[in-house]
Design a protein around this motif. Sequence first.
Motif: not given
Lengths: 358, 391
Positions: A147-152, A337-345
């Motif tokens: 369910x993780x929605x951190x992307x949006x 146009x898509x979202x690029x999301x960067x994570x550290x872990x």
Amino acid sequence: MKIIAAMSGGVDSAVAAARMVDAGHEVTGVHLALSSNPQKYRSGARGCCTIEDSHDARRAADVIGIPFYIWDMADEFHDGVVENFMAEYAVGRTPNPCLRCNEKIKFAAVMERAKALGFDGVATGHYAQMRETELGRVMYRAVDPGKDQSYVLAVLNTDQLAGAHFPLGDIVKDDVRKEAKARGLYVANKPDSHDICFVPSGDNAGWLRDRLGSDVGPIVDEDGKKLGEHKGAYTYTIGQRKGLGITVPAAGGEPRYVLKIEPKTNTVVVGNHDSLAVSGIVGERAIWCGPVPAESTEYRGFAQIRAHGAPLACNYSHDGGNITVALDEPIYGLATGQGLVIYDGDRVVGSATVCATE
Amino acid sequence: MSIYLDNAATVPLVEPAINALTAQMRKVGNASSLHSDGRAIRKDVEDARLALSQVIDCEASEIIFTGSGTEADNLAVKGFFWKAVSADPGKNIILTSPFEHHAIKDPIEWLVEHDGAKVVEIPVGEGGVVNLEFVQDFIKSNHDSIALITVMHSNNEIGTLQPIAEIVNFAGEIPVHTDAVQSFGKVDFSFAKLGVTAATISGHKIGAPLGIGALILKRGIDLTPVLHGGGQEREIRSGTLNAPAIVAFAAAAQFAAKYQGENKAQIEKLRDNASARILESIPGSAINGNSAAKLPGIINVAFEGTESEALLLLLDSVGISASAGSACSAGVSRPSHVLLALGRTEDQAMSALRFSIGSQTTLSDIDRLIEVLPGVVEKARSAYQVKKGRA
């Protein structure tokens, strides 16, 4: 604190509001009317814009025992989200309207209105975690990976995140439903919403065709050779294989995929699977969800390019405005146009909008 | 304890109504049944009808009980229209005001969309009263084409009383209906003296339970029904008579009549006190609907540079219940059609609050309102600036 709980009428936002009350906050429920004619964008009880949904939200607020209001954000939603959605498609990009809605509506228009009225922040039923760390108040993925929605939510800057509350980040969806039931919230078994809330049928292609036109144009290969005709360039997606209607077989009989959409010339370019490979991504309009990484410095991390896509190991750097990503392994089919999301872990570092790939 | 300043929406039940209601609820029998149990209920209903008719100043048989004021309004609008056009298809004009309650406005719109009705709206002056000259002229030149004239007795948002008796004088043979839901029990209202063909009243606005209303319809006038069935009410309205609500309605009406003069004086005093202090303490505030003849308890104020929904939220958070204009089915606020009819701009019409005072309202309630209102308006103004800044 005095908190506005955005309540869609679904189970998640209802439980989120209840949890904020339990945490001792003074909570006021708000349902956002995102269409001035609630049945215009969506019919049936699947989304967040029907009269039934606003009644569900009101009922949940009554059960929780908090005041409830409907805020008309139809103009803001139309200008900030729907218009942008069409404009992006019109230039051949593939936008994610949920990101845009969080950035421009829920944590901007609603947050500002809330603050002006004397509230301290906005709570939603998004699955993500805010944590106080030595880096400050930063966002992490939810404990429920499904369910993780951190992307949006990665389009929120630190100012916006400072007032954002996500009470469901530490709980899995099944338990949210159980908790809703235990709290007497009858939305406990309401189905999850999917699709784009302002596209009533779920038929994005048809919705776009109605608004942007459906001029017939050429489908060409990478050398520019015409292979067939399409019925409106806006309705194709990068990586799409089915429904191209090409009768000329490819050399070697390989299937063909949409590689590029060129709205100016109304052309759809197709090619083989290998041509879809992307290992370098550039994203513009960088937004940082925590401390800003040093410029022109290479970092290790993960890139995510879809709401429920896999995290992709990468190196990334930025120059203040753009984020550049070098993926360890290529991926296939990434639209601008898509979202690029960067994570550290599991920590959300920031995001950008894909503007170039190689 | 909240401070309830929304008495035009509904009021607390009065003791005589509660007593009549609960006593009647313990009895069995359908008023239409011929056996002794049924006859006993029928007697109670007819006693109540008689008592109510004395308050209304009509004949008992002129009362047609309905399930609500909205139902009575629908029955009047559709019933008169259908009856008129079935006799003469050219009689299809409904002459009305632009600031009727939705229970009148929406059935008319429905008839326009589905049944070929033509609607003509009487202009309203800034003071909130229909233009009588227009009524006179229009009737003169369209007498034979008008199916119905319907103008509310008093406006529910701004409280202004309308010149119904004068309209009746111009109307001649044309049926005149008035929605008297807000007026009945608050100001002098005599069906006989007013001379209208029909009037709507509602129970819960005067301390009776919800779910009971009536269309007062002149003897001998027939209407096309909206609800078909057992024909209980003069073959015009069907449905088992709601005996407990009917006896409570009569009890509340008698109670209201008994104390009407006293209540009116007290409520008017509080209204004038509140109006003056609001205007004095809040720059940029103005009363909507400033005609001389008004209901005792309604104050409608525009607060320049605010939105009423923000004002309501902030007032509610400090325990004060008031109201904005009308809301659509999804609850999204829209500019009040009443205020637009007075010539206000959309922004002005979105910035109004209605405070409605009842017999239980006290001076300390008004004191509290005046204490919190400046802060509330200031905050709402800053929220409005934020919104305007985004646009």
